[in-house]
Every structure is written in C-alpha cells, then in structure tokens.
Write a protein that holds these residues in place. Structure first.
Motif, short mmCIF file in Angstrom:
data_model
loop_
_atom_site.label_atom_id
_atom_site.label_comp_id
_atom_site.label_asym_id
_atom_site.label_seq_id
_atom_site.Cartn_x
_atom_site.Cartn_y
_atom_site.Cartn_z
N SER A 156 42.55 50.84 32.65
CA SER A 156 41.50 51.29 33.58
C SER A 156 41.45 50.39 34.81
O SER A 156 41.35 50.88 35.95
CB SER A 156 40.14 51.29 32.88
OG SER A 156 40.15 52.17 31.78
N VAL A 157 41.54 49.09 34.60
CA VAL A 157 41.55 48.13 35.72
C VAL A 157 42.82 48.28 36.54
O VAL A 157 42.78 48.41 37.77
CB VAL A 157 41.41 46.68 35.19
CG1 VAL A 157 41.61 45.67 36.32
CG2 VAL A 157 40.07 46.47 34.50
N GLN A 158 43.96 48.27 35.86
CA GLN A 158 45.26 48.30 36.53
C GLN A 158 45.44 49.57 37.37
O GLN A 158 45.83 49.50 38.54
CB GLN A 158 46.37 48.21 35.49
CG GLN A 158 47.77 48.24 36.09
CD GLN A 158 48.86 48.21 35.03
OE1 GLN A 158 48.59 48.41 33.85
NE2 GLN A 158 50.08 47.97 35.46
N ASP A 159 45.16 50.71 36.77
CA ASP A 159 45.39 51.98 37.47
C ASP A 159 44.59 52.05 38.76
O ASP A 159 45.11 52.46 39.80
CB ASP A 159 45.01 53.17 36.57
CG ASP A 159 45.95 53.34 35.38
OD1 ASP A 159 46.99 52.64 35.35
OD2 ASP A 159 45.65 54.16 34.49
N TYR A 160 43.33 51.64 38.70
CA TYR A 160 42.46 51.74 39.88
C TYR A 160 42.89 50.76 40.98
O TYR A 160 42.94 51.14 42.16
CB TYR A 160 41.01 51.49 39.47
CG TYR A 160 40.02 51.77 40.56
CD1 TYR A 160 39.87 53.04 41.09
CD2 TYR A 160 39.21 50.76 41.07
CE1 TYR A 160 38.95 53.31 42.09
CE2 TYR A 160 38.28 51.01 42.07
CZ TYR A 160 38.16 52.30 42.58
OH TYR A 160 37.26 52.55 43.58
N CYS A 161 43.19 49.53 40.60
CA CYS A 161 43.56 48.53 41.60
C CYS A 161 44.92 48.84 42.22
O CYS A 161 45.10 48.73 43.44
CB CYS A 161 43.54 47.14 40.98
SG CYS A 161 41.87 46.57 40.58
N GLU A 162 45.87 49.24 41.41
CA GLU A 162 47.20 49.55 41.93
C GLU A 162 47.18 50.81 42.78
O GLU A 162 47.91 50.91 43.77
CB GLU A 162 48.22 49.64 40.80
CG GLU A 162 48.51 48.26 40.18
CD GLU A 162 49.56 48.29 39.10
OE1 GLU A 162 49.96 49.39 38.64
OE2 GLU A 162 49.99 47.18 38.68
N LEU A 163 46.33 51.77 42.45
CA LEU A 163 46.16 52.97 43.27
C LEU A 163 45.70 52.60 44.67
O LEU A 163 46.05 53.26 45.66
CB LEU A 163 45.13 53.89 42.60
CG LEU A 163 44.89 55.25 43.26
CD1 LEU A 163 46.12 56.15 43.11
CD2 LEU A 163 43.68 55.94 42.65
#
Length: 266
Positions: A156-163
């Motif tokens: 959840s953290v990774q997907d949002y920040c990398e997006l």
C-alpha cells in the motif's frame, strides 16, 4: 520470530505512552522556526518527556555496533532520512524540512512516532512530497487489518509513493513495539499483497514510511547513525504506532495537536 500479542490493558498503557509522544512532537512544533538549532529542540523534548513522568527511549539506545544514541530525539534535516543527531551546529533555515522521530518509555511500555515539519515556507514541490508521504502512512494503516499480511501494508505504501514518482527506502523498516522499542515483526514499506506474517488482534506495530524525492538509495555517515540519500535529494518520514483491535487498526499515537498548530499558521 516472537510476536507478542497485547492485552487490552497493555494496549491502554501503550496508548498513554504514544499520546505523550504526540504531545512532545506538538511541543516541538511550537518551536520549529528558522534560527533554532536541533540541539535546542532536543533539550525541549527531553525536558517535556521527563516532566511528564516518562523516559526518552532513544537516549542511549544502542545501534548495531553497540554505540549509544546521544540524544532524546532524532532530527533529520532535508536529505537526512533518519537518525540525525541533534547538535548546536545544525541551524534550521527557511524552506528546510525536518523529520523528528521521538520515543517515550512510560509505565513499562514504549511509544514511537515521527513527523516531518516544514521550516517556514517551503516550495509547492516539497509540500506535495510531504502530503504523499503522509497519505501513504494512512494507506498502510488502512491495510493493517486482522487477516491481512505484513506485505499488504508495504504494498500500500510502495504503490502510492512510486505512482507519484518517489523512492521507497528498502533498508529501514517499521517494527513491532511493546515492552521493547523494537519487537517482531519487521514492517517494510514495500512488498507484495498476501505475503508475510498474518496480522492478528493484539498486534502492536509502528508503521513508518521513509520516502525520498529521488532515488531510493541511502548511505550511512561516519557517525554510524545518520542515514542520508545518496543523490542528496530530500527525504520524509511519518510514523504512527497502531494496535489491531476489533479487526481494524487503531492509531495509538496522534498528529492532532500538530495539525491544529499547522492550520493556525497557514
């Protein structure tokens, strides 16, 4: 891996320790301005924590080399990701950002939280970066449900920040917390949904996205504490301690007082 599930009484004690961390960070928020040194902030924090009957957990906390941390809070300015050591030479300037990580030990239990503050007026680019990092924390918390997995939090953290084009630090993670500051399980800010330990009622964990404006690579300074970004771009760090109760995450720490102060200065 020894994961200690907490009783309702233990969670109540942890809530008290974490609420004190929130109040300490809010006390620091009143004093963050151009011209103040990070050492002055450390003195304010230590006095506030001790006046409220607690011990600053970070003071003398050992690193992997057995060297004690010399201060009560971590003050990480601009390209410092975590574990910045307060000193009299680091003077905050207009437009800086500073992540302050704080821990308290109260009635046998630990509180742990971090907030990244703006010093005066910062650029719109930096404001967006801080907003995304903070939002990623709440997305991670939303995924911390009984029956979900540690990987659901990280994804959840990774997907949002990398997006949003930001880097997600891999080498540093969140953690279980309770009678000890760092307990099992580790809580990475990256991962795959459905992977890792299953989340259960009574688990208490610190979720703490450590995000960079550029490349995710980091390095350690010779003091063996301070972690910086390799490319010199800025980093942000937000952290809440949560417990899993009634199937959902309950946030034990608080940003409410900080956010009230921020609204008054906008």
């Amino acid at each position: 891996m020894n994961i200690f599930l907490k009783t309702e009484d233990e969670i109540d004690l942890m809530r008290k320790a974490n609420q004190l961390v929130g109040k300490t960070l809010a006390e620091l928020a009143k004093n963050i301005r151009p011209g103040i040194s990070t050492l002055q902030l450390d003195k304010i924090a230590e006095e506030f924590i001790r006046d409220n009957g607690a011990i600053p957990t970070f003071k003398n906390f050992p690193n992997p080399y057995g060297e004690p941390f010399p201060a009560s809070i971590c003050t990480s300015v601009n390209d410092v990701v975590v574990h910045g050591i307060p000193d009299e030479k680091t003077i905050l300037k207009e437009g800086d950002i500073i992540s302050i990580d704080c821990g308290t030990y109260l009635n046998g239990y630990n509180g742990d939280s971090c907030y990244t503050f703006c010093v005066g007026e910062v650029s719109e680019e930096v404001k967006h970066f801080l907003r995304v990092t903070k939002e990623s924390l709440y997305l991670g918390i939303k995924a911390a449900k009984a029956g979900n997995h540690i990987g659901d939090i990280g994804a959840s953290v990774q997907d949002y920040c990398e997006l949003n084009g930001y880097g997600v630090v891999r080498e540093l993670t969140g953690h279980g917390i309770g009678k000890k500051m760092h307990e099992d399980p580790p809580v990475p800010n990256y991962g795959r949904r459905g992977n890792g330990k299953t989340l259960k009622a009574g688990m208490c964990i610190a979720i703490e996205p450590m995000i960079t404006m550029g490349d995710r690579n980091i390095y350690m300074m010779p003091d063996r504490w301070t972690i910086r970004t390799k490319d010199g771009k800025w980093a942000a760090h937000f952290e809440h301690t949560i417990s899993i109760r009634n199937g959902e995450a309950e946030i034990l720490s608080s940003f409410e007082d900080i956010e009230t102060l921020e609204r008054k200065t906008d």
